[in-house]
Design an enzyme around this catalytic site. Structure first.
Site, PDB file in Angstrom:
ATOM      1  N   LEU A  21      38.631  44.750  28.681  1.00 44.83           N
ATOM      2  CA  LEU A  21      39.707  44.007  29.333  1.00 44.83           C
ATOM      3  C   LEU A  21      39.602  42.509  29.101  1.00 44.83           C
ATOM      4  CD1 LEU A  21      39.781  45.900  32.763  1.00 44.83           C
ATOM      5  CD2 LEU A  21      41.452  46.077  30.906  1.00 44.83           C
ATOM      6  N   GLY A  22      38.387  41.987  28.989  1.00 47.42           N
ATOM      7  CA  GLY A  22      38.205  40.546  28.801  1.00 47.42           C
ATOM      8  C   GLY A  22      36.731  40.206  28.822  1.00 47.42           C
ATOM      9  N   GLY A  24      33.765  36.744  29.846  1.00 42.99           N
ATOM     10  CA  GLY A  24      33.519  35.443  30.438  1.00 42.99           C
ATOM     11  C   GLY A  24      32.151  34.937  30.055  1.00 42.99           C
ATOM     12  N   GLY A  25      31.670  33.899  30.776  1.00 42.76           N
ATOM     13  CA  GLY A  25      30.402  33.285  30.415  1.00 42.76           C
ATOM     14  C   GLY A  25      29.206  34.194  30.629  1.00 42.76           C
ATOM     15  N   MET A  26      29.208  34.996  31.709  1.00 41.95           N
ATOM     16  CA  MET A  26      28.055  35.830  32.019  1.00 41.95           C
ATOM     17  C   MET A  26      28.175  37.232  31.455  1.00 41.95           C
ATOM     18  SD  MET A  26      26.918  34.956  35.924  1.00 41.95           S
ATOM     19  CE  MET A  26      25.963  36.476  35.995  1.00 41.95           C
ATOM     20  N   GLY A  27      29.391  37.708  31.246  1.00 42.04           N
ATOM     21  CA  GLY A  27      29.500  39.086  30.809  1.00 42.04           C
ATOM     22  C   GLY A  27      30.892  39.467  30.356  1.00 42.04           C
ATOM     23  N   VAL A  29      34.185  42.386  30.736  1.00 39.83           N
ATOM     24  CA  VAL A  29      34.834  43.261  31.702  1.00 39.83           C
ATOM     25  C   VAL A  29      35.466  44.409  30.929  1.00 39.83           C
ATOM     26  CG1 VAL A  29      36.517  43.475  33.552  1.00 39.83           C
ATOM     27  CG2 VAL A  29      35.282  41.318  33.237  1.00 39.83           C
ATOM     28  N   LYS A  43      32.183  45.188  35.110  1.00 34.82           N
ATOM     29  CA  LYS A  43      31.614  43.947  34.586  1.00 34.82           C
ATOM     30  C   LYS A  43      30.155  44.185  34.213  1.00 34.82           C
ATOM     31  CE  LYS A  43      31.158  39.002  35.538  1.00 34.82           C
ATOM     32  NZ  LYS A  43      31.516  37.903  36.464  1.00 34.82           N
ATOM     33  N   ASP A 138      35.903  28.895  41.772  1.00 31.56           N
ATOM     34  CA  ASP A 138      36.382  29.037  40.392  1.00 31.56           C
ATOM     35  C   ASP A 138      37.786  29.645  40.379  1.00 31.56           C
ATOM     36  OD1 ASP A 138      36.225  28.744  37.638  1.00 31.56           O
ATOM     37  OD2 ASP A 138      35.252  30.680  37.316  1.00 31.56           O
TER      38      ASP A 138
END
Length: 660
Positions: A21-22, A24-27, A29, A43, A138
């Site tokens: 799905l997408g 980010g910085g840590m992981g 999804v 996630k 955030d």
């Protein structure tokens, strides 16, 4: 939604992984399905962070925070998690619908009714989140999902519980984590961050939704941060009715901003109705993608009454369609603007009480600084004792001329007092002298006049060059207690008080001093500048290596994609830190070298995107590279791609290519 790569696992924990799905910085999804068919947003941590204890601790903290706010109808509930798995994961409810960022990117600004409905949903969601004593920190368009019946706030990866003074009592004090264009001024200037910070981000997000772009956007990250702190957003493009509502969120002084509950009352109930057709079309397309994914595997999909999604077919054991329990809040339904939002049932921890905690147990709540109070007690005690000695002296030595049994004014005054001297003396005994180690609390600071292996602490104001207490452990002297605390520079144990202090060095060059591998940092190009931890994005620097005790940038040369370095020196060599960095270019062409094979997507004359590829699947290869900008003559008749950083003159290039 992107298909899985061949090498990716098809099962994580109890979930069947279906698509991406997408990220980010840590992981990342992922879209996944439980054995009963319920779809979840799964996630998972990035592979290069799996062996980093601090990132595991952050992931664990995200799980805890997400569970705290899971009862809200405005957030996606946490369904399950395993923070101790080889690949830690967090599963939350999946809803059909685009993010606000996707909606704006695909169809431009929202109209007035949709913007008001968005503001209502965000205010209601933050009111719930803040009521659980959590600050999101955030909030931005990519963390807001527009579902068929309302707004869902997601991603509590850097959310925090406010401390006693409204600050975020966290180990990474003041770290600039998030998207700068949607931060509050206090986040960027490292002031205490509380619920008002989320309201500033709400206002920025609504302006973006109503105008199509963030009011603080600029070419360079430094200018973006400067605009957030000093600039005044132009609200003239917003509908007149929304301007005062947004303006109440955008005050630079957090104490003067509106609260989420007050904003909800001011917004009132939005007009009932669906999102604009363009947003509904994005949701329909996502529904079709999920349904098509299911059909290819012989399954079908269904949206349940609570708006979550299930798959059913071979291999799934259906669990039935749950009906909402008790009252639910549906955006667009009639509700008085001033009514509180129903809190709903709290999502429970595992029934066996086995919810995992960091090794050593959860740290106790921060102790207040009682130094001033102890001082006041000591002064009162001294005055009381002095008066007592004076009075006793007068009683033992009566004035000349008064008989032994003669009652004086002083003795009659004593007879009016019906206490006893022993209890009075006990009550006025001073408390023990304040001990800076015993009474240390999270947020206190010390000078350390010792060295790497032996501490010599002295209380200090929290200035550059001091050590800040970021965790306190009682009942042991094991220095490894600090292993799961972020940003620790040194540890101090006290056998006299049976406790351990975890200390973080405050470097004058900023919180990038504590950045870990995989995080991103940014700061001005000038020497002696302050650098921050920031979201990974074009123009920022990703940390490839963190080398404690080093300041020689030649040690970085073996890092993949290494192209920059930043070092922090101190008066003690063991506190020096060298960061080996990768400047983040718009695409892989920024890192391309001679004869690299690449896949070009799009029209090169209109700005194509280049990614590294095996030569069998590539369509271009690199024929030359220069560190000059727009050096088309360097490439002759070959195609060329060029880019230049607005912040760092050294990061610019022209790369030549030919078709394969």
């Amino acid at each position: 939604m992107r298909p899985l790569r061949d090498e990716e696992p098809r099962r994580i924990g109890p979930y069947r992984v279906l698509a991406e799905l997408g990220e980010g910085g840590m992981g990342r999804v992922l879209l996944a399905a439980a054995d009963d068919g319920q779809l979840v947003a799964l996630k998972v941590m990035r592979p290069h962070l799996l062996h980093d204890a601090q990132f595991r601790f952050r992931f664990r903290r995200e799980v805890i925070t997400s569970r705290e706010v899971a009862a809200s109808p405005w957030t996606a509930a946490v369904l399950a998690s395993d923070e101790d798995a080889p690949e830690p994961w967090l599963a939350s409810e999946f809803f059909h619908g685009p993010t606000l960022a996707e909606a704006i990117g695909a169809n431009g600004p929202l109209d007035e009714p949709a913007s008001r409905r968005l503001m209502h949903g965000l205010a209601a969601g933050l009111a719930d989140v803040h009521r659980h004593n959590v600050v999101h920190r955030d909030l931005k368009p990519s963390n807001v999902i527009l579902t068929e019946d309302g707004v869902k706030i997601i991603d509590f990866g850097i959310a925090r519980v406010p401390g006693p003074q409204g600050d975020a009592t966290i180990t990474e004090t003041g770290a600039l984590v998030g998207a700068p264009a949607y931060m509050s001024p206090e986040q960027i200037t490292k002031r205490p961050v509380g619920p008002p910070s989320d309201l500033f981000s709400l206002g920025t997000s609504v302006i973006t939704a109503g105008t199509g772009q963030s009011p603080f956007d600029a070419e360079s990250l430094f200018d973006i941060m400067s605009n957030v702190v000093n600039g005044r957003p132009d609200l003239r493009a917003l509908p007149v009715s929304l301007r005062p509502l947004v303006e109440a969120c955008m005050d630079k002084d957090p104490d003067r901003r509106v609260t989420a509950a007050d904003l909800l009352a001011r917004v009132g109930e939005p007009l009932a109705g669906p999102w604009p057709p363009s947003i509904a079309a994005l949701e329909a397309r996502q529904r079709d993608e999920v349904a098509d994914l299911a059909r290819r595997n012989g399954w079908d999909t269904q949206v349940r009454p609570d708006r979550t999604v299930v798959m059913f077919g071979p291999g799934f054991v259906p669990a039935g369609d749950p009906m909402p329990e008790g009252p639910t809040v549906v955006q667009g339904a009639a509700q008085d603007a001033g009514d509180p939002i129903p809190e709903g049932p709290t999502t429970p921890y595992p029934p066996d009480g086995s919810f995992p905690h960091p090794p050593g147990g959860l740290p106790p709540a921060p102790k207040p600084d009682r130094t001033i109070l102890y001082g006041a007690f000591a002064i009162v005690a001294v005055i009381a004792l002095a008066g007592l000695v004076f009075l006793l002296g007068d009683r033992d030595e009566p004035e000349p001329g008064s008989g032994a049994g003669e009652e004086s004014e002083e003795t009659s005054a004593y007879e009016d007092w019906d206490g006893d001297w022993d209890s009075e003396t006990t009550a006025t005994e001073p408390e023990p002298e304040p001990d800076p180690i015993r009474d240390a609390a999270i947020g206190d600071c010390f000078y350390d006049y010792g060295g790497e292996f032996e501490a010599d602490l002295e209380p200090a104001y929290c200035d550059d060059g001091t050590f800040e207490v970021v965790d306190v452990f009682y009942g042991n002297t094991d220095l490894s207690s600090c292993d799961y605390t972020d940003r620790v520079s040194t540890r101090v144990s006290s056998s006299a008080h049976d406790m351990v202090l975890c200390l973080s060095y405050r470097h004058g060059y900023g919180d990038a001093y504590h950045a870990e591998v995989g995080e991103c940092v940014f700061g001005p190009e000038e020497a002696d500048s302050v650098w921050y931890v920031i979201d990974c994005q074009t123009g920022a620097f990703r940390v490839l290596e963190r080398l404690p005790g080093e300041s020689d940038m030649d040690l970085c040369t073996d890092s993949t994609y290494y192209n920059h370095a930043f070092w922090f020196t101190t008066s003690e060599t063991y506190l020096d830190v060298l960061l080996c960095l990768q400047y983040i270019y718009p695409d892989d062409m920024g890192y391309a070298e001679l004869n690299n094979c690449m896949y070009m997507s799009g029209d090169p004359s209109a700005g194509a995107t280049y990614t590294f590829s095996d030569c069998d699947g590539a369509n271009v290869y690199v024929t030359g590279r220069t560190d000059e900008y727009e050096a088309s003559g360097f490439c002759g008749n070959d195609g060329w791609s060029t880019w230049a950083s607005s912040d760092f003159a050294v990061h610019r290039y022209t790369v030549c290519w030919r078709y394969l």
